[in-house]
Scaffold this active site. Structure first.
Site, PDB file in Angstrom:
ATOM      1  N   PRO A   1      30.884  52.769  -2.470  1.00  0.00           N
ATOM      2  CA  PRO A   1      30.293  53.074  -1.176  1.00  0.00           C
ATOM      3  C   PRO A   1      29.660  51.888  -0.465  1.00  0.00           C
ATOM      4  O   PRO A   1      29.107  52.060   0.634  1.00  0.00           O
ATOM      5  CB  PRO A   1      29.216  54.096  -1.547  1.00  0.00           C
ATOM      6  CG  PRO A   1      28.725  53.617  -2.881  1.00  0.00           C
ATOM      7  CD  PRO A   1      29.941  53.092  -3.590  1.00  0.00           C
ATOM      8  N   CYS A   2      29.681  50.721  -1.089  1.00  0.00           N
ATOM      9  CA  CYS A   2      28.942  49.577  -0.529  1.00  0.00           C
ATOM     10  C   CYS A   2      29.733  48.864   0.564  1.00  0.00           C
ATOM     11  O   CYS A   2      30.963  48.777   0.501  1.00  0.00           O
ATOM     12  CB  CYS A   2      28.565  48.592  -1.629  1.00  0.00           C
ATOM     13  SG  CYS A   2      27.497  49.312  -2.889  1.00  0.00           S
ATOM     14  N   CYS A   3      29.015  48.329   1.526  1.00  0.00           N
ATOM     15  CA  CYS A   3      29.638  47.691   2.688  1.00  0.00           C
ATOM     16  C   CYS A   3      30.017  46.246   2.374  1.00  0.00           C
ATOM     17  O   CYS A   3      29.470  45.291   2.959  1.00  0.00           O
ATOM     18  CB  CYS A   3      28.694  47.754   3.886  1.00  0.00           C
ATOM     19  SG  CYS A   3      28.328  49.432   4.421  1.00  0.00           S
ATOM     20  N   THR A   4      30.943  46.082   1.444  1.00  0.00           N
ATOM     21  CA  THR A   4      31.463  44.767   1.088  1.00  0.00           C
ATOM     22  C   THR A   4      32.814  44.950   0.416  1.00  0.00           C
ATOM     23  O   THR A   4      33.011  45.910  -0.349  1.00  0.00           O
ATOM     24  CB  THR A   4      30.522  44.018   0.121  1.00  0.00           C
ATOM     25  OG1 THR A   4      31.208  42.867  -0.416  1.00  0.00           O
ATOM     26  CG2 THR A   4      30.051  44.901  -1.010  1.00  0.00           C
TER      27      THR A   4
ATOM     28  N   LEU B   1      21.964  47.934  -1.066  1.00  0.00           N
ATOM     29  CA  LEU B   1      22.218  48.919  -0.014  1.00  0.00           C
ATOM     30  C   LEU B   1      21.413  50.206  -0.183  1.00  0.00           C
ATOM     31  O   LEU B   1      21.623  51.172   0.545  1.00  0.00           O
ATOM     32  CB  LEU B   1      23.714  49.250   0.097  1.00  0.00           C
ATOM     33  CG  LEU B   1      24.587  48.123   0.672  1.00  0.00           C
ATOM     34  CD1 LEU B   1      26.009  48.587   0.851  1.00  0.00           C
ATOM     35  CD2 LEU B   1      24.047  47.647   2.006  1.00  0.00           C
TER      36      LEU B   1
END
Length: 442
Positions: A366-369, A407
């Protein structure tokens, strides 16, 4: 050569008799655990840990001690499962791990403390607890430890962690036999012995500690490495002018996370080491000595499963992407972000579908990377939102080795299968947990 999907199926059978999309370790369905406690979560299988500990002890022989490296999984209940076997000691690398080991039931005389940058506070704690040995990693640390022991008017055992001149070949990560922050250079051994013996009222030289590598699969080089450690121990005993009380061979037995890796041949290594031990144990310089292997990953890795839920499935330019509610923030090693040179996928299964290979997908957290990726070519059977995905070999370097604050997603739960019950060790986190310990501006 068995593929990762073959390996995942084998691990599922070993973990809980997976059949028709039902994984039930100890008779408890993983789907029921998810329904009761939420996702993501780490699931540890206590009986599997006990079985591995006993197998290792049997292979190495009754005269060899096994020490649990708490760093692999410092969860209190997991550590208690091992401590209650009364077959192992504990190797700790911080004051926090020392607290876990003592709380779990390990006795001070069965605890050693290693680590390249022990603080004065940590040395004081080790001295107060009266542990068997502080494995010192520099001449300066010997002096600091002597000062702490003198200040408390106590005697502390000392192990000399030696960085040997000879490397162990055939290993995944080397921490000795090369230039690095770990241990005393073998060239400084004589000085280290002299400094330790200069404080007879407050320091007792226990012996040596050599840990040069992890993820070792080749048996013959490891046996030869142990032979070199025996010779180094005899050299140390000669310098000390008396027998040693401890020879710590390290460990590093390999866990075959990835394709083209086979199981470490524990039985063959054990037979080879017992033959080696029979040759050296009669030497008077090792009379009454404790022979120790410290193992962490090898004892707990395959007894752990990380379970995360599918949130979305979408196509992007001909590639199927599956996103889940947990990723690198919860399981850094499984996403290849803990120092791996080549990022490879762990064995992974869709636990909500019948056994099958499925089409290759990209499995992301789910992380933005873009780093948050379990793998880009994982054969996941018919994934749909709500399905449970299981990442095997997750018993070691999972929860505690991850950047849980990244996050600000809630933390995963930790659950232990023990005696036919799923025991909640740590609940799934809540969004407001992010504020714990913080002070707002007035």
């Amino acid at each position: 050569m068995r593929t990762q999907i073959d390996k995942a199926h084998d691990l599922a059978e070993r973990f809980g008799g997976w059949k028709d999309g039902v994984l039930a370790p100890g008779g408890v369905k993983v789907s029921d655990i998810a329904a009761e406690h939420g996702t993501p979560f780490y699931l540890y299988h206590g009986e599997m840990i006990v079985d591995r500990v006993r197998r290792v002890r049997e292979a190495l022989g009754g005269d060899v001690e096994v020490t649990y490296s708490v760093k692999a999984n410092p969860n209190l209940a997991v550590t208690q499962v091992i401590a209650r076997e009364h077959l192992t000691g504990a190797e700790v690398a911080s004051s926090g791990e020392l607290v876990v080991a003592r709380t779990a039931g390990f006795e001070p005389e069965d605890i050693v403390f290693a680590g390249p940058a022990k603080t004065d506070e940590e040395l004081e704690m080790a001295v107060r607890e009266g542990i068997f040995a502080v494995n010192v990693e520099s001449v300066n640390e010997i002096n600091r430890l002597a000062a702490v022991a003198e200040r408390h008017d106590k005697n502390i055992g000392v192990g000399l962690r030696i960085n040997p001149a000879q490397q162990l070949m055939g290993s995944g990560m080397r921490m000795g036999g090369t230039v690095g922050q770990f241990g005393l250079d073998e060239a400084d051994l004589e000085e280290a012995v002299r400094r330790t013996l200069a404080h007879p009222e407050h320091m007792t030289l226990r012996g040596i500690h050599v840990y040069t590598a992890t993820q070792v699969f080749e048996v013959d080089p490891l046996i030869e490495h142990c032979r070199n450690i025996f010779e180094l121990a005899l050299k140390t005993a000669d310098l000390a002018g008396r027998p040693l009380e401890m020879v710590d061979f390290g460990g590093g037995f390999g866990v075959p996370y990835f394709e083209k890796l086979e199981e470490f041949d524990l039985e063959r290594f054990g037979a080879g080491f017992q033959e080696l031990l029979a040759h050296y144990r009669t030497d008077p310089r090792l009379e009454g000595c404790r022979f120790v292997f410290e193992l962490g990953r090898y004892l707990v890795a395959d007894a752990g499963l990380y379970v995360t839920k599918v949130i979305d499935v979408k196509d992007m330019k001909g590639k199927t992407f599956v996103t889940t509610d947990g990723g690198m923030n919860h399981h850094l090693t499984a996403t290849g972000n803990m120092g791996q040179v080549f990022r490879k996928a762990y064995p992974i299964l869709n636990l909500s579908r019948s056994p099958g290979e499925g089409e290759p997908v990209a499995l992301a957290g789910p992380c933005c990377t873009p780093l948050d990726m379990f793998g880009t070519n994982i054969p996941l059977a018919d994934p749909e939102p709500g399905d449970l995905v299981g990442v095997f070999y997750s018993g070691a370097y999972g929860f505690s080795a991850s950047n849980l604050g990244f996050l600000s997603h809630p933390n995963p739960a930790e659950i232990l299968i023990w005696q036919g019950e799923a025991r909640l060790l740590r609940p799934v986190g809540k969004p407001e947990d992010v504020l714990k310990g913080q002070e707002a501006l007035v």
